[in-house]
Design a protein around this motif. Sequence first.
Motif, PDB file in Angstrom:
ATOM      1  N   MET A 142       0.830  -1.202   0.000  1.00  0.00           N
ATOM      2  CA  MET A 142       0.000   0.000   0.000  1.00  0.00           C
ATOM      3  C   MET A 142       0.870   1.261   0.000  1.00  0.00           C
ATOM      4  O   MET A 142       0.559   2.240  -0.693  1.00  0.00           O
ATOM      5  N   ILE A 143       1.964   1.230   0.755  1.00  0.00           N
ATOM      6  CA  ILE A 143       2.882   2.371   0.737  1.00  0.00           C
ATOM      7  C   ILE A 143       3.448   2.553  -0.664  1.00  0.00           C
ATOM      8  O   ILE A 143       3.566   3.676  -1.166  1.00  0.00           O
ATOM      9  N   HIS A 144       3.796   1.440  -1.299  1.00  0.00           N
ATOM     10  CA  HIS A 144       4.327   1.493  -2.660  1.00  0.00           C
ATOM     11  C   HIS A 144       3.312   2.126  -3.604  1.00  0.00           C
ATOM     12  O   HIS A 144       3.653   2.995  -4.423  1.00  0.00           O
ATOM     13  N   PHE A 145       2.049   1.719  -3.495  1.00  0.00           N
ATOM     14  CA  PHE A 145       0.990   2.278  -4.340  1.00  0.00           C
ATOM     15  C   PHE A 145       0.824   3.778  -4.090  1.00  0.00           C
ATOM     16  O   PHE A 145       0.778   4.582  -5.027  1.00  0.00           O
ATOM     17  N   LEU A 146       0.739   4.162  -2.815  1.00  0.00           N
ATOM     18  CA  LEU A 146       0.526   5.569  -2.479  1.00  0.00           C
ATOM     19  C   LEU A 146       1.725   6.425  -2.894  1.00  0.00           C
ATOM     20  O   LEU A 146       1.569   7.557  -3.358  1.00  0.00           O
ATOM     21  N   MET A 147       2.939   5.867  -2.720  1.00  0.00           N
ATOM     22  CA  MET A 147       4.134   6.605  -3.092  1.00  0.00           C
ATOM     23  C   MET A 147       4.185   6.814  -4.606  1.00  0.00           C
ATOM     24  O   MET A 147       4.502   7.910  -5.083  1.00  0.00           O
ATOM     25  N   ASN A 148       3.851   5.779  -5.359  1.00  0.00           N
ATOM     26  CA  ASN A 148       3.823   5.917  -6.810  1.00  0.00           C
ATOM     27  C   ASN A 148       2.742   6.878  -7.264  1.00  0.00           C
ATOM     28  O   ASN A 148       2.874   7.546  -8.286  1.00  0.00           O
ATOM     29  N   SER A 149       1.658   6.946  -6.489  1.00  0.00           N
ATOM     30  CA  SER A 149       0.568   7.846  -6.869  1.00  0.00           C
ATOM     31  C   SER A 149       0.925   9.304  -6.630  1.00  0.00           C
ATOM     32  O   SER A 149       0.250  10.207  -7.128  1.00  0.00           O
ATOM     33  N   MET A 150       1.993   9.545  -5.859  1.00  0.00           N
ATOM     34  CA  MET A 150       2.449  10.922  -5.667  1.00  0.00           C
ATOM     35  C   MET A 150       2.934  11.508  -6.987  1.00  0.00           C
ATOM     36  O   MET A 150       2.731  12.680  -7.278  1.00  0.00           O
ATOM     37  N   PHE A 151       3.594  10.675  -7.778  1.00  0.00           N
ATOM     38  CA  PHE A 151       4.084  11.108  -9.079  1.00  0.00           C
ATOM     39  C   PHE A 151       3.845  10.031 -10.111  1.00  0.00           C
ATOM     40  O   PHE A 151       3.937   8.850  -9.813  1.00  0.00           O
ATOM     41  N   ASP A 152       3.563  10.454 -11.313  1.00  0.00           N
ATOM     42  CA  ASP A 152       3.505   9.530 -12.436  1.00  0.00           C
ATOM     43  C   ASP A 152       4.892   9.556 -13.065  1.00  0.00           C
ATOM     44  O   ASP A 152       5.274  10.537 -13.681  1.00  0.00           O
ATOM     45  N   TYR A 153       5.655   8.480 -12.897  1.00  0.00           N
ATOM     46  CA  TYR A 153       7.048   8.496 -13.327  1.00  0.00           C
ATOM     47  C   TYR A 153       7.187   8.251 -14.835  1.00  0.00           C
ATOM     48  O   TYR A 153       7.840   7.328 -15.282  1.00  0.00           O
ATOM     49  N   ASN A 154       6.519   9.104 -15.609  1.00  0.00           N
ATOM     50  CA  ASN A 154       6.762   9.097 -17.042  1.00  0.00           C
ATOM     51  C   ASN A 154       7.420  10.430 -17.391  1.00  0.00           C
ATOM     52  O   ASN A 154       8.072  11.033 -16.542  1.00  0.00           O
ATOM     53  N   GLN A 155       7.268  10.873 -18.599  1.00  0.00           N
ATOM     54  CA  GLN A 155       7.918  12.120 -19.002  1.00  0.00           C
ATOM     55  C   GLN A 155       7.032  13.345 -18.748  1.00  0.00           C
ATOM     56  O   GLN A 155       7.277  14.410 -19.292  1.00  0.00           O
ATOM     57  N   THR A 156       6.015  13.202 -17.923  1.00  0.00           N
ATOM     58  CA  THR A 156       5.105  14.303 -17.622  1.00  0.00           C
ATOM     59  C   THR A 156       5.578  15.062 -16.386  1.00  0.00           C
ATOM     60  O   THR A 156       5.863  14.467 -15.364  1.00  0.00           O
ATOM     61  N   GLY A 157       5.645  16.384 -16.503  1.00  0.00           N
ATOM     62  CA  GLY A 157       6.013  17.187 -15.352  1.00  0.00           C
ATOM     63  C   GLY A 157       4.865  17.274 -14.373  1.00  0.00           C
ATOM     64  O   GLY A 157       3.746  17.616 -14.751  1.00  0.00           O
ATOM     65  N   GLN A 158       5.140  16.968 -13.121  1.00  0.00           N
ATOM     66  CA  GLN A 158       4.094  17.008 -12.106  1.00  0.00           C
ATOM     67  C   GLN A 158       4.641  17.609 -10.815  1.00  0.00           C
ATOM     68  O   GLN A 158       5.843  17.553 -10.540  1.00  0.00           O
ATOM     69  N   PHE A 159       3.711  18.172 -10.014  1.00  0.00           N
ATOM     70  CA  PHE A 159       4.095  18.702  -8.713  1.00  0.00           C
ATOM     71  C   PHE A 159       2.972  18.454  -7.721  1.00  0.00           C
ATOM     72  O   PHE A 159       1.817  18.236  -8.092  1.00  0.00           O
ATOM     73  N   LEU A 160       3.329  18.495  -6.445  1.00  0.00           N
ATOM     74  CA  LEU A 160       2.366  18.339  -5.367  1.00  0.00           C
ATOM     75  C   LEU A 160       2.596  19.450  -4.349  1.00  0.00           C
ATOM     76  O   LEU A 160       3.720  19.644  -3.879  1.00  0.00           O
TER      77      LEU A 160
END
Length: 326
Positions: A142-160
């Motif tokens: 679940m931590i892995h899922f939530l951590m990955n949901s913080m960022f989409d690790y593709n070439q898209t720029g994202q921020f939180l």
Amino acid sequence: MNKTLLNELMLETDEERGILRGDKAVNKEIYTNLTSDFIIQSEKFLEDDLIMIRKHPRYIDFPKHSHDYIEMNYVVHGQFHQKVANQPMTLKQGDILLLNQHIEHELTACEKEDIIINFIIHPAFFDYILSNLSTGFIQSQMIHFLMNSMFDYNQTGQFLYYPVSDSIRIQEIMSQILEEMFEESILSKSKIKFLMGLLILELIEQQNQSQQNNIHTEKHTFLTEVFRYIEENYREANLQALATQFNQTAYWVSKQVKALTNQNFKDLVQEKRLLVAKNLLLYSDLSMQAIAEEVGYENISYFYRLFKQKYKLTPKAYQTQLHKKE
């Protein structure tokens, strides 16, 4: 915030003194070896470490740039004006901003009272958190899922953006991190890593608790049930039985699991089985054949191969290594 610490942070750095003397352009050599795009490089700061903390230089605008690492901004005092993906944003005291490797931002010059801390974080640091701070199959997945949901690790720029000035817990952790930053004891780097891990987990929990999106809630509930099913049935777990619980087809469940975890259902079951096998090697007197069967593998050669792929050692070698450490 500790007043002594704040006073330390208020002092001008060499870079800031140079700016005040008239250096009105950012010295890019401090940040990158590239001659074209302004991409700040982790090798300029991280060396052989996973995380580095530095005070953001005041008195100068930073032109649009990106990073080859994950950056976190924390406002210790004052405020911080910037454009993130061309979106104007003002961070207030106590706020936190996380940016992934692909997003561009430009920064307005900070005044004397504006104290900003930059955290330079190698993406591998998140694997470090998972391996050191999570326990148990359901929790770690679940931590892995939530951590990955913080960022989409593709070439898209994202921020939180985290407006967490009212969170006593998060502010306390951040104060401890900054104190260790100045302490520089023999254990400071290790303490900072664990405190940063705790901070990330607190931010994940806050994000999860404040998320009111029904789709996100449904995904969370779905994965919780998947992980619970595997936890309770890992020996004979099969996709069709799980699909029956959801009144869905095996194809639909398989597709959802893959989309949300980037792993196949079979991979998740294997993860749980090998975790149990590792604990049995450590805490039981069972034979290798008995351990393999206990976790659902009748073919011991197949079990050996999977275990070595996961832990880089055969079960026997792993057990021997553990006994040597005792």
